[in-house]
Design an enzyme around this catalytic site. Structure first.
Site, mmCIF file in Angstrom:
data_model
loop_
_atom_site.group_PDB
_atom_site.id
_atom_site.type_symbol
_atom_site.label_atom_id
_atom_site.label_comp_id
_atom_site.label_asym_id
_atom_site.label_seq_id
_atom_site.Cartn_x
_atom_site.Cartn_y
_atom_site.Cartn_z
ATOM 1 N N LYS A 32 -21.177 51.379 -35.160
ATOM 2 C CA LYS A 32 -21.525 49.973 -34.910
ATOM 3 C C LYS A 32 -21.966 49.251 -36.175
ATOM 4 O O LYS A 32 -21.697 48.066 -36.342
ATOM 5 C CB LYS A 32 -22.585 49.855 -33.813
ATOM 6 C CG LYS A 32 -23.987 50.272 -34.224
ATOM 7 C CD LYS A 32 -24.982 50.051 -33.113
ATOM 8 C CE LYS A 32 -26.350 50.543 -33.483
ATOM 9 N NZ LYS A 32 -27.043 49.722 -34.467
ATOM 10 N N THR A 33 -22.656 49.953 -37.091
ATOM 11 C CA THR A 33 -23.122 49.293 -38.325
ATOM 12 C C THR A 33 -21.930 48.837 -39.152
ATOM 13 O O THR A 33 -21.900 47.729 -39.684
ATOM 14 C CB THR A 33 -24.026 50.247 -39.145
ATOM 15 O OG1 THR A 33 -25.063 50.717 -38.296
ATOM 16 C CG2 THR A 33 -24.637 49.547 -40.340
ATOM 17 N N ASP A 215 -28.200 43.002 -33.221
ATOM 18 C CA ASP A 215 -28.002 44.450 -33.197
ATOM 19 C C ASP A 215 -28.973 45.057 -32.176
ATOM 20 O O ASP A 215 -29.997 44.449 -31.857
ATOM 21 C CB ASP A 215 -28.286 44.997 -34.606
ATOM 22 C CG ASP A 215 -27.892 46.454 -34.754
ATOM 23 O OD1 ASP A 215 -27.164 46.980 -33.889
ATOM 24 O OD2 ASP A 215 -28.312 47.087 -35.751
ATOM 25 N N GLU A 216 -28.664 46.255 -31.683
ATOM 26 C CA GLU A 216 -29.538 46.955 -30.715
ATOM 27 C C GLU A 216 -29.920 46.016 -29.561
ATOM 28 O O GLU A 216 -31.084 45.932 -29.158
ATOM 29 C CB GLU A 216 -30.816 47.482 -31.402
ATOM 30 C CG GLU A 216 -30.575 48.426 -32.560
ATOM 31 C CD GLU A 216 -30.135 49.823 -32.139
ATOM 32 O OE1 GLU A 216 -29.906 50.045 -30.935
ATOM 33 O OE2 GLU A 216 -30.001 50.685 -33.018
ATOM 34 N N GLN A 246 -28.473 53.650 -24.141
ATOM 35 C CA GLN A 246 -29.561 54.014 -25.057
ATOM 36 C C GLN A 246 -30.745 53.045 -24.944
ATOM 37 O O GLN A 246 -31.523 52.890 -25.877
ATOM 38 C CB GLN A 246 -29.056 54.053 -26.501
ATOM 39 C CG GLN A 246 -28.044 55.164 -26.750
ATOM 40 C CD GLN A 246 -27.680 55.289 -28.215
ATOM 41 O OE1 GLN A 246 -28.482 55.709 -29.037
ATOM 42 N NE2 GLN A 246 -26.462 54.910 -28.550
ATOM 43 N N ARG A 602 -27.942 62.996 -30.673
ATOM 44 C CA ARG A 602 -28.382 63.067 -32.087
ATOM 45 C C ARG A 602 -27.694 64.233 -32.787
ATOM 46 O O ARG A 602 -27.641 64.286 -34.009
ATOM 47 C CB ARG A 602 -29.901 63.294 -32.204
ATOM 48 C CG ARG A 602 -30.832 62.255 -31.604
ATOM 49 C CD ARG A 602 -30.514 60.859 -31.985
ATOM 50 N NE ARG A 602 -29.686 60.217 -30.996
ATOM 51 C CZ ARG A 602 -28.954 59.135 -31.222
ATOM 52 N NH1 ARG A 602 -28.938 58.584 -32.399
ATOM 53 N NH2 ARG A 602 -28.204 58.602 -30.272
#
Length: 673
Positions: A32-33, A215-216, A246, A602
């Site tokens: 996503k970044t 973002d997020e 998430q 993770r």
């Protein structure tokens, strides 16, 4: 410039989007970044918007800095002016720019939670309540903030906490106003009030930003959503990136409905799913997908392994007798993977609550395994940092809270009697405490204490100028440390420490602040305004630690703290009912399941899960049941070791035997005289 190079078809589609609402559902490890950076860069280079017309809202300043850096590397000066930062730093920018309309001075201060607690404690003194000493100040502050932000749940019957919060809320707001400071909640509340009362200012801000990205997005709360909706009202050019799977901050006010309802609430919204995972093996993703599919209220995404594919290594589940065995198991697993060539920094040990971490930490310590704890006490919460920041704040944004903190730190003969006289004088004359200190003679303060106040005021006034007046070969940070040593702060730190070793550590915190200042200022030309922006950044918790980033240590952290990170090997400890989902902390089962999903995703190469048969609760060892999340995963997706050990391979068995025999030999060989 080819901003689409190396991107998959879904990522390219998101990057090519120009106008109107866009929801990018970015699964864990889906890049996503890269999408945010590429879309921002393309909008600028293809002149859809100028850099200064783009606003990217993130949840950490670290994420904002990375985005600006990556865009800047490719665009050079064309990328200058891009605005990226947190919601709080956005609110701060608005309030600094329109401070007059917000009823603030140009150099208004920001107060953190400990300052707010001090204000509440002071207000509590004036409340007529016989049991006022027994109140938990943190809880009252939290309830007041819930009222201010509109997320306070409706209650049938008021208990004493609700009553106290109701009494103190207006007094607290009044005191902040009187002190001329803004707290973290106020950095969002005040801009919204400003927009409501000044439509012309809202129009200015709307025309400033023609493209907004968030973002997020799954972590946004109601106020942040209000802020976004106000800014994008005329053009609806809003691109949000997030993952409903998430969303783990409901307890902090995050509302998952913001991301779930986004397509319904924004007409002609384009939805793009990023389901290709570039982080984990297919076997790890199979466990993650199986777990999260049990949540009904979600956008249906399925993660697919893009790089790791199938490794042939299944996630593993170890059943251990008690928590002591679990801690020893963590140590043996680290040794096991080290023998295979892994470094300590490849490991993350994740758990639901901090109490689990304490036991694992003591086992690592006994085994001499270096570790670091993420998400523990921040350096910003250390007393030494708060003292120095109070001095810096007082030098540029004087307020009563910071002055009271430092007035006799280090000791300069200004005792409680003097402070009481000044407080009474301020009340009588209807002036603030800072001004009362300047009229100490009228307040009938003794000459010796009064002279100390004058010296302190002069020291504070000259502080920024003196920090910037450093010698060649030195730096502002080193000069700041030297200045505080000069006023006896080092002696004070050593005098209040339990022993020389802890005194050394405390003073090191002061030196770290000096290094953080230097790294913040970088190579720019320094002036008083750059010190002011440093104070703002520090108060907004600008993720500027970075001291331990590259150290070779095992990472210990809660599942919440692990979000956004990745590790070759993840040990997920305590998969038991009442721990995950947590009996006291986890009222929302869907959110607890998302927390488990975050932990699983993770892991890049290996996922090791543990659970115990019995665990100590309230001092009594009791049998425990496996977590429902584990029971929901088909057994064929992981390998279970009911005896708590992995069968040893041929070579490893030989190594262990030879190591055991050599230890035995050394014990049997008589010691040389």
């Amino acid at each position: 410039m080819d901003w689409l190079k190396g991107l998959n078809p879904e990522q390219q589609k998101a990057v090519k989007h120009n106008y109107g609402p866009l929801l990018i559902l970015a699964g864990a490890g889906s890049g996503k970044t890269t999408v945010l950076v590429s879309r921002t860069g393309r909008l600028i280079s293809e002149r859809v918007a100028q850099a200064q017309e783009i606003c990217v809202l993130t949840f950490t300043n670290k994420a904002a800095r990375e985005l600006k850096h990556r865009v800047g590397v490719k665009l050079g000066s064309t990328g200058k002016g891009l605005w990226a930062g947190t919601f709080h730093s956005f609110g701060l920018q608005i309030l600094r720019r329109f401070h007059k309309h917000a009823g603030l001075s140009p150099y208004f201060g920001i107060v953190d939670q400990s300052d707010c607690n001090a204000i509440l404690k002071d207000l509590l003194k004036d409340v007529k309540n016989s049991g006022k000493d027994k109140f938990d100040i943190d809880k009252i502050l939290s309830m007041i903030n819930d009222r201010r932000t509109g997320i306070a749940p409706a209650v049938e019957a008021f208990d004493e906490y609700h009553e106290m919060a109701e009494v103190l809320a207006p007094k607290f707001a009044k005191r902040l106003e009187h002190l001329g400071v803004v707290d973290f909640e106020g950095l969002l509340i005040k801009p919204l009030t400003l927009f409501k009362e000044n439509p012309d200012i809202l129009e200015k801000v709307q025309s400033m930003f023609t493209q907004v990205m968030v973002d997020e997005f799954q972590d946004t709360n109601r106020m942040q959503m209000d802020l976004i909706n106000q800014i994008i009202k005329p053009h609806q050019n809003i691109a949000v990136v997030g993952d409903d799977d998430q969303s783990i901050y409901g307890w902090r006010g995050a509302e998952i409905k913001n991301i779930l309802n986004f397509p319904k609430e924004h007409a002609k919204c384009e939805v793009i799913m990023l389901e290709r995972n570039y982080r984990s093996s297919a076997e790890i993703l199979a466990v993650a997908n199986a777990a999260i599919s049990k949540n009904k209220n979600r956008h249906g995404k399925v993660l697919r392994a893009e790089i790791a594919e199938s490794t042939g290594v299944m996630p593993e589940m170890f059943l251990l007798e008690r928590e002591e065995d679990e801690c020893e198991f963590v140590v043996s697993e680290i040794h096991h993977f080290q023998r295979q060539g892994h470094k300590l920094k490849d490991f993350a040990v994740l758990y639901r609550s901090n109490t689990q971490g304490g036991l694992i930490e003591s086992s690592l310590r006994r085994a001499n395994i270096p570790y670091t704890i993420t998400g523990g006490t921040s350096i910003f919460d250390r007393r030494e940092i708060k003292d120095l920041m109070a001095y810096l704040k007082q030098s540029l944004a004087p307020n009563e809270v910071s002055l009271r903190r430092i007035i006799n730190v280090p000791s300069r003969g200004i005792g409680d009697t003097t402070i009481e006289k000044l407080s009474e004088f301020a009340l009588k004359k209807r002036i603030n405490f800072v001004d009362a200190c300047r009229f100490w003679k009228e307040a009938e303060v003794q000459d010796k204490a009064g002279e100390s106040i004058d010296n302190l005021m002069k020291f504070i006034e000259d502080l920024p100028k003196n920090i910037l007046d450093y010698n060649i070969g030195s730096s502002p940070g080193a000069k700041m440390v030297e200045i505080f040593q000069g006023i006896g702060y080092r002696e004070y730190v050593y005098g209040t420490a339990a022993d020389p070793a802890s005194a050394e550590k405390k003073w090191m915190v002061v030196e770290i602040l000096g290094r953080i200042l230097d790294s913040y200022l970088g190579k720019r030309s320094y002036d008083v305004d750059s010190i002011k922006s440093f104070i703002d950044a520090m108060l907004l918790r600008d993720d500027m630690g970075g001291e331990e980033e590259d150290q070779n240590k095992v990472q210990l952290m809660t599942l919440h703290a692990s979000k956004g990170l990745e590790f070759p090997i993840v040990i997920l400890a305590g998969l038991e009912e009442d721990l995950l989902p947590h009996k006291n902390l986890g009222s929302d089962i869907d959110e607890e399941r998302r927390l488990f999903y975050v932990g699983v995703t993770r892991a890049k190469q290996r996922l090791v899960m543990t659970r115990c048969q019995q665990r100590k609760k309230n001092g009594v060892v009791r049998p425990v049941a496996p977590s429902r999340f584990l029971l929901e995963i088909p057994k064929e997706l992981y390998t279970e070791f009911p005896l708590g050990v992995r069968p040893v391979s041929g070579q490893e068995r030989e190594d262990l035997v030879s190591s055991f025999l050599s230890k035995l030999d050394s014990k049997l060989t008589p010691a040389k005289k």
